[in-house]
Motif scaffolding. Structure first.
Motif, PDB file in Angstrom:
ATOM      1  N   THR A   1      61.546  35.585  32.925  1.00 58.23           N
ATOM      2  CA  THR A   1      62.441  36.739  32.970  1.00 58.23           C
ATOM      3  C   THR A   1      61.626  38.020  32.859  1.00 58.23           C
ATOM      4  O   THR A   1      60.891  38.202  31.891  1.00 58.23           O
ATOM      5  N   SER A   2      61.739  38.891  33.831  1.00 57.33           N
ATOM      6  CA  SER A   2      61.073  40.185  33.760  1.00 57.33           C
ATOM      7  C   SER A   2      61.875  41.113  32.856  1.00 57.33           C
ATOM      8  O   SER A   2      63.106  41.062  32.833  1.00 57.33           O
ATOM      9  N   ASP A   3      61.180  41.937  32.104  1.00 53.22           N
ATOM     10  CA  ASP A   3      61.828  42.886  31.208  1.00 53.22           C
ATOM     11  C   ASP A   3      61.580  44.295  31.754  1.00 53.22           C
ATOM     12  O   ASP A   3      60.517  44.872  31.539  1.00 53.22           O
TER      13      ASP A   3
ATOM     14  N   TYR B   1      51.598  44.043  32.618  1.00 50.09           N
ATOM     15  CA  TYR B   1      50.738  43.961  33.807  1.00 50.09           C
ATOM     16  C   TYR B   1      50.557  42.492  34.207  1.00 50.09           C
ATOM     17  O   TYR B   1      50.400  41.638  33.340  1.00 50.09           O
ATOM     18  N   PRO B   2      50.536  42.136  35.505  1.00 54.52           N
ATOM     19  CA  PRO B   2      50.732  43.057  36.632  1.00 54.52           C
ATOM     20  C   PRO B   2      52.203  43.118  37.051  1.00 54.52           C
ATOM     21  O   PRO B   2      52.721  42.183  37.622  1.00 54.52           O
ATOM     22  N   ALA B   3      52.878  44.202  36.722  1.00 59.30           N
ATOM     23  CA  ALA B   3      54.237  44.404  37.189  1.00 59.30           C
ATOM     24  C   ALA B   3      54.214  44.712  38.688  1.00 59.30           C
ATOM     25  O   ALA B   3      53.214  45.149  39.229  1.00 59.30           O
ATOM     26  N   LYS B   4      55.329  44.462  39.345  1.00 59.14           N
ATOM     27  CA  LYS B   4      55.357  44.616  40.796  1.00 59.14           C
ATOM     28  C   LYS B   4      55.654  46.066  41.161  1.00 59.14           C
ATOM     29  O   LYS B   4      56.710  46.417  41.670  1.00 59.14           O
ATOM     30  N   TYR B   5      54.672  46.948  40.842  1.00 60.12           N
ATOM     31  CA  TYR B   5      54.761  48.354  41.198  1.00 60.12           C
ATOM     32  C   TYR B   5      53.828  48.605  42.389  1.00 60.12           C
ATOM     33  O   TYR B   5      52.791  47.944  42.524  1.00 60.12           O
ATOM     34  N   PRO B   6      54.130  49.567  43.240  1.00 58.01           N
ATOM     35  CA  PRO B   6      53.277  49.803  44.421  1.00 58.01           C
ATOM     36  C   PRO B   6      51.813  50.030  44.080  1.00 58.01           C
ATOM     37  O   PRO B   6      50.926  49.555  44.781  1.00 58.01           O
TER      38      PRO B   6
ATOM     39  N   PRO C   1      52.771  38.844  44.433  1.00 55.91           N
ATOM     40  CA  PRO C   1      53.898  38.132  43.807  1.00 55.91           C
ATOM     41  C   PRO C   1      54.434  38.840  42.574  1.00 55.91           C
ATOM     42  O   PRO C   1      53.731  39.597  41.922  1.00 55.91           O
ATOM     43  N   ASP C   2      55.686  38.561  42.257  1.00 53.77           N
ATOM     44  CA  ASP C   2      56.287  39.003  41.004  1.00 53.77           C
ATOM     45  C   ASP C   2      56.191  37.826  40.042  1.00 53.77           C
ATOM     46  O   ASP C   2      56.897  36.832  40.170  1.00 53.77           O
ATOM     47  N   PHE C   3      55.280  37.929  39.067  1.00 48.29           N
ATOM     48  CA  PHE C   3      55.026  36.801  38.166  1.00 48.29           C
ATOM     49  C   PHE C   3      56.142  36.594  37.152  1.00 48.29           C
ATOM     50  O   PHE C   3      56.210  35.550  36.507  1.00 48.29           O
ATOM     51  N   LYS C   4      57.001  37.598  36.972  1.00 47.61           N
ATOM     52  CA  LYS C   4      58.094  37.515  35.994  1.00 47.61           C
ATOM     53  C   LYS C   4      57.574  37.175  34.602  1.00 47.61           C
ATOM     54  O   LYS C   4      58.096  36.319  33.894  1.00 47.61           O
ATOM     55  N   TRP C   5      56.504  37.835  34.212  1.00 45.54           N
ATOM     56  CA  TRP C   5      55.968  37.694  32.861  1.00 45.54           C
ATOM     57  C   TRP C   5      56.578  38.758  31.965  1.00 45.54           C
ATOM     58  O   TRP C   5      57.049  39.800  32.423  1.00 45.54           O
ATOM     59  N   ASN C   6      56.545  38.504  30.673  1.00 48.21           N
ATOM     60  CA  ASN C   6      57.039  39.466  29.706  1.00 48.21           C
ATOM     61  C   ASN C   6      56.176  39.401  28.448  1.00 48.21           C
ATOM     62  O   ASN C   6      55.208  38.638  28.390  1.00 48.21           O
ATOM     63  N   VAL C   7      56.501  40.191  27.429  1.00 49.93           N
ATOM     64  CA  VAL C   7      55.645  40.275  26.247  1.00 49.93           C
ATOM     65  C   VAL C   7      55.638  38.980  25.442  1.00 49.93           C
ATOM     66  O   VAL C   7      54.720  38.730  24.661  1.00 49.93           O
ATOM     67  N   ASP C   8      56.653  38.137  25.620  1.00 46.82           N
ATOM     68  CA  ASP C   8      56.737  36.890  24.850  1.00 46.82           C
ATOM     69  C   ASP C   8      56.281  35.669  25.630  1.00 46.82           C
ATOM     70  O   ASP C   8      55.992  34.617  25.036  1.00 46.82           O
TER      71      ASP C   8
END
Length: 255
Positions: free
Chosen positions: A208-210, A216-221, A230-237
């Motif tokens: 789940t992306s927050d 990082y790496p968020a899917k920003y340009p 890719p959107d890894f859908k990582w978060n702080v937890d």
């Protein structure tokens, strides 16, 4: 006065420098407002990159202007140190994000950050449900370290003296539901109070992306390496796994 400024500058650059803790991310190891001295000789002092600046100021003057002149920039160079960084060391470094817009600050003028070293070059690091893993093994957690919890009550308010004694920070609340930062020991004690109905860890689910707290790496340009980044859908937890980069030729490579 000139001698005092030169002497103090040499001491701060080569030997030791004082810092103050600006945020609560290191609680309870380090508290907001704590003053500490940081050794420059252990890891090797970094030489100034922007030498033309106001004495004893970092990146901004008290009246809001830039405290350094970017017209003269020296190459990055660090003196030999007495030791290497080890896991669980508390270190001071400069915020990498300030290399980008809107700051574009040189390395030595970026904001100072104080954190704990979790991994060293060649290690594989991941976070699973807020637990750090290094090379597949759970890393030791600091004693009395604070974590996030959701606390549900019966409507009765908390005694501020109790919260202060247990070193509990309230991040927000909606009705009878609170978001708190506290240690596991404090959570166990708080759970025994009659007005507390439940305490559960405040975790962001895996996959789940927050958007309010991206990692990082968020899917920003500006972070896209390829058009199909890719959107890894990582978060702080729940993060990683990633391999911590290292120099070529080091022998402790872990694939």
């Amino acid at each position: 006065m000139i001698f005092a400024v030169i002497a103090a500058t040499l001491i701060r650059t080569l030997f030791i420098e004082a810092y103050v803790i600006p945020s609560g991310s290191m609680e309870n190891s380090l508290l907001i407002g704590d003053y500490l001295f940081v050794s420059k000789v252990n890891y090797g002092a970094r030489m100034p990159i922007t030498p033309v600046s106001f004495p004893f100021m970092h990146h901004t003057t008290p009246w809001g202007t830039q405290a350094y002149w970017g017209g003269v920039k020296l190459p990055y160079y660090r003196l030999p140190g007495l030791s290497d960084i080890k896991k669980q060391d508390i270190v001071v470094f400069n915020a990498p994000i300030e290399a980008d817009s809107p700051y574009f600050r040189p390395v030595d003028k970026r904001e100072n950050i104080i954190k704990r070293c979790q991994g060293t070059p060649g290690d594989t690091l991941s976070v699973v449900n807020a637990q750090v893993y290094i090379n597949g093994k759970a890393a030791p957690n600091p004693e009395r370290g604070k974590e996030g919890y959701f606390v549900e009550t019966n409507g009765q308010e908390f005694n501020p003296a109790i919260l202060n004694e247990l070193k509990i920070d309230i991040r927000g609340n909606t009705g009878n539901r609170y978001e708190m930062m506290m240690s596991k020991e404090s959570a166990a004690t708080l759970k025994t109070y009659s007005n507390v109905k439940s305490i559960v860890p405040a975790l962001t689910l895996k996959g789940t992306s927050d958007p309010l707290n991206p990692v990082y790496p968020a899917k920003y340009p500006r972070y896209k390496i390829t058009p199909n980044f890719p959107d890894f859908k990582w978060n702080v937890d729940n993060y990683g796994p990633i391999i911590i980069p290292k120099k070529a030729g080091q022998l402790n490579w872990i694939a």
